[in-house]
Scaffold this motif. Sequence first.
Motif, PDB file in Angstrom:
ATOM      1  N   ASP A  82      -0.613   4.280  -4.649  1.00  0.00           N
ATOM      2  CA  ASP A  82      -2.045   4.325  -4.941  1.00  0.00           C
ATOM      3  C   ASP A  82      -2.625   2.985  -5.384  1.00  0.00           C
ATOM      4  OD1 ASP A  82      -0.711   4.329  -7.337  1.00  0.00           O
ATOM      5  OD2 ASP A  82      -2.093   5.700  -8.332  1.00  0.00           O
TER       6      ASP A  82
ATOM      7  N   ASN B 248     -10.236  -0.549   0.665  1.00  0.00           N
ATOM      8  CA  ASN B 248      -9.911  -1.706  -0.182  1.00  0.00           C
ATOM      9  C   ASN B 248      -9.315  -2.875   0.590  1.00  0.00           C
ATOM     10  OD1 ASN B 248     -10.698  -0.257  -2.428  1.00  0.00           O
ATOM     11  ND2 ASN B 248      -8.639   0.462  -2.916  1.00  0.00           N
ATOM     12  N   LEU B 249      -8.854  -2.610   1.803  1.00  0.00           N
ATOM     13  CA  LEU B 249      -8.078  -3.614   2.539  1.00  0.00           C
ATOM     14  C   LEU B 249      -8.747  -4.987   2.607  1.00  0.00           C
ATOM     15  CD1 LEU B 249      -5.604  -4.215   4.349  1.00  0.00           C
ATOM     16  CD2 LEU B 249      -6.941  -3.384   6.291  1.00  0.00           C
TER      17      LEU B 249
ATOM     18  N   GLY C  73      -1.206  -0.677   5.124  1.00  0.00           N
ATOM     19  CA  GLY C  73      -0.795  -2.054   4.858  1.00  0.00           C
ATOM     20  C   GLY C  73       0.104  -2.592   5.952  1.00  0.00           C
TER      21      GLY C  73
ATOM     22  N   GLN D 159      -6.307   2.762  -7.784  1.00  0.00           N
ATOM     23  CA  GLN D 159      -7.092   3.956  -7.468  1.00  0.00           C
ATOM     24  C   GLN D 159      -6.905   5.038  -8.515  1.00  0.00           C
ATOM     25  OE1 GLN D 159      -5.503   5.459  -3.856  1.00  0.00           O
ATOM     26  NE2 GLN D 159      -5.565   3.531  -2.756  1.00  0.00           N
TER      27      GLN D 159
ATOM     28  N   THR E 181      -3.802  -0.760  -3.722  1.00  0.00           N
ATOM     29  CA  THR E 181      -3.915  -1.633  -2.552  1.00  0.00           C
ATOM     30  C   THR E 181      -3.814  -3.049  -3.087  1.00  0.00           C
ATOM     31  OG1 THR E 181      -5.649  -0.103  -1.882  1.00  0.00           O
ATOM     32  CG2 THR E 181      -5.244  -2.007  -0.443  1.00  0.00           C
TER      33      THR E 181
ATOM     34  N   SER F 258       0.846  -1.207   0.000  1.00  0.00           N
ATOM     35  CA  SER F 258       0.000   0.000   0.000  1.00  0.00           C
ATOM     36  C   SER F 258       0.874   1.247   0.000  1.00  0.00           C
ATOM     37  CB  SER F 258      -0.919   0.005   1.232  1.00  0.00           C
ATOM     38  OG  SER F 258      -0.159   0.182   2.417  1.00  0.00           O
TER      39      SER F 258
ATOM     40  N   ALA G 184       0.038   6.230   3.443  1.00  0.00           N
ATOM     41  CA  ALA G 184      -0.448   5.073   2.687  1.00  0.00           C
ATOM     42  C   ALA G 184       0.203   3.790   3.213  1.00  0.00           C
ATOM     43  CB  ALA G 184      -0.151   5.264   1.202  1.00  0.00           C
TER      44      ALA G 184
ATOM     45  N   HIS H 157      -7.066   2.972   0.665  1.00  0.00           N
ATOM     46  CA  HIS H 157      -6.438   1.748   1.184  1.00  0.00           C
ATOM     47  C   HIS H 157      -7.298   1.117   2.284  1.00  0.00           C
ATOM     48  CE1 HIS H 157      -2.897   1.977  -1.177  1.00  0.00           C
ATOM     49  NE2 HIS H 157      -2.390   3.047  -0.600  1.00  0.00           N
TER      50      HIS H 157
END
Lengths: 262, 343
Positions: free
Chosen positions: B14, B57-58, B94, B35, B16, B11, B90, B54
């Motif tokens: 941009d 979308n995780l 992650g 993204q 994920t 991450s 960002a 992020h």
Amino acid sequence: MTAEPVRILAIETSSRIGGVAVASGPRLLAQEQFTADLRHAGQLLGTMDRLVRAQGWPVGRIDQVYVSAGPGSFTGLRIATAAAKALAFAWPQIRIVAVPSTDVIAQNALQADAAERLANVRQVAVVIDAQRQQLYAALYERRPDEAEPDGQSSGDGQFDEPVARFRTVRPAAVISATQLLAVSRKPLLVLGPALVSHRKALTQEGVFFLDESYWQPRPDQVHRCGWRRAQAGQFTTADELAPLYLRRPEAVERWEHLHGKT
Amino acid sequence: MKPTLILGLESSCDETAAAIVADGRRVLSSVVASQANLHETYGGVVPEIAARAHIENLLPVLRAAFDRAGVSRQQIDAVAVAYCPGLIVALVVGLTAAKTLAWAWGRPFIGINHIHGHLQSVMLEEAGQDCFPAVALVVSGGHTSLYHARGPLELELMGRTRDDAAGEAFDKVAMILKLPYPGGPSIESLARRGDPAAIRFPRTYLEKDSLDFSFSGIKTAVLYHCRGQNMLGEDRVERMSEREKADIAAGFQAAVVEVLVRKTLAAAARVSARTVLLGGGVAANSALRDQLQDRCRERGLDLRVAAKRYCTDNAAMVAGLAYHRFQAGLFDDLSLEPAAISL
């Protein structure tokens, strides 16, 4: 038959000082604050690990995670949110409660030593710095025991404590100090980390400030608020869990300002 | 023997991404949520927008990675994540998720340098057998770096950009020419219709023997070409013929590619490498692939290029590199913090 106690992890990373608490149902077992400011990314997992190990819990046997969901530092909110989502992904039995960070701070006003001040005020305001000369602020009011809770905030945002009963008059929103003074009723008791920078702007007759030791959100209060919400069945799914930003990214606000949108 | 399964997360900018890779090579799943459309309006990646996406979308990305790989959560042997370099706001999403998963499952946690991961993307699946020692060029929107690679974990930085990354220059020139974001594919497609020799943009080689890069000068040269010296003239792009825009794109691309190719070959000569590895988002650029291929062939060098699907940011490269650290017992502590720069 006695039910197994509910094993709870409470995470607070919305503000400058972060921390974690572990609890068994309504009972706080331990809490630990991070040793340095704004080191949430580096200290969260180690702190969780220590506290959970100290209880002898296997990680896979945690039942509930309470998250201080904002408003607050965007990055801080994402750290707690990412951790809670990942925990629930790792162990799908884990249930999540998102607690507004303003509720977490408001709890500090109910501490016995602050209660004296509280007895004589009409409303309580929690203020968090929203940058760009604005505040995230929420307003609370003591609710007389005999009064019916109003429909709008029934259940949500109310919390009972030995000292006083609160109801949320205005949930957290972006507002200026001037606007907050205009919409609140005096005598008003104010607390929260934004007092570091906004105390002067909020100084007015009938406005009182709690001492600095009450301004920061604490993990034990995340647990207290979370437990009440859990008792009321107010869980959120890991997918739905989202930081309470209350504010769009600065780039979006600027772009829309430049292009005449509001 | 049971394969080693590593879950990787990415991450740093941009995208994920989550992937599950067996034994560092066999990609069981590689899921990427791009993204690009969120950042299009702004002509570049907006960190706060990326970080918010992020978070959203995780879980969908993680779930898809497990579903596609057809493995259970209990089968994962280690969890890896890119922790540097990149956008802190960002990376931290992650990173926190990966640490939490490793902790929750009681598995080792491994932090990966994103650029080293790009290099590893060449070795995914079959492309990268027996490729060391090599010289590796990682070229993307955020990075332009040359490495002497003696093994997957033995990387020595030979040169890197001092200002813009090559991919960043593509994005900026695309913006000047009012082409859609991301700039790489837009420029490449327009350049196909242009004459690379029509306009000669400057090539920056820096000091003699330097393997560092600089791409800010060429971006400025394009800007001056379009708006007059010192930008005092009017912006001519609106009135430009398609032909002229295509010539600008082709001339710009030719200049960037020439510098990348020459420095890479110079690096290979310096350490007597027999193999050249190419990874990163700009490795998807056909002009770069073709020219590097031709020059390598002339010199008897073996060029290995990452498959196009692993050129852009992905998590398979993270899990792939983590396998080598796993084998070497090189695990990280849960206190690992994200870093903006390459560590």
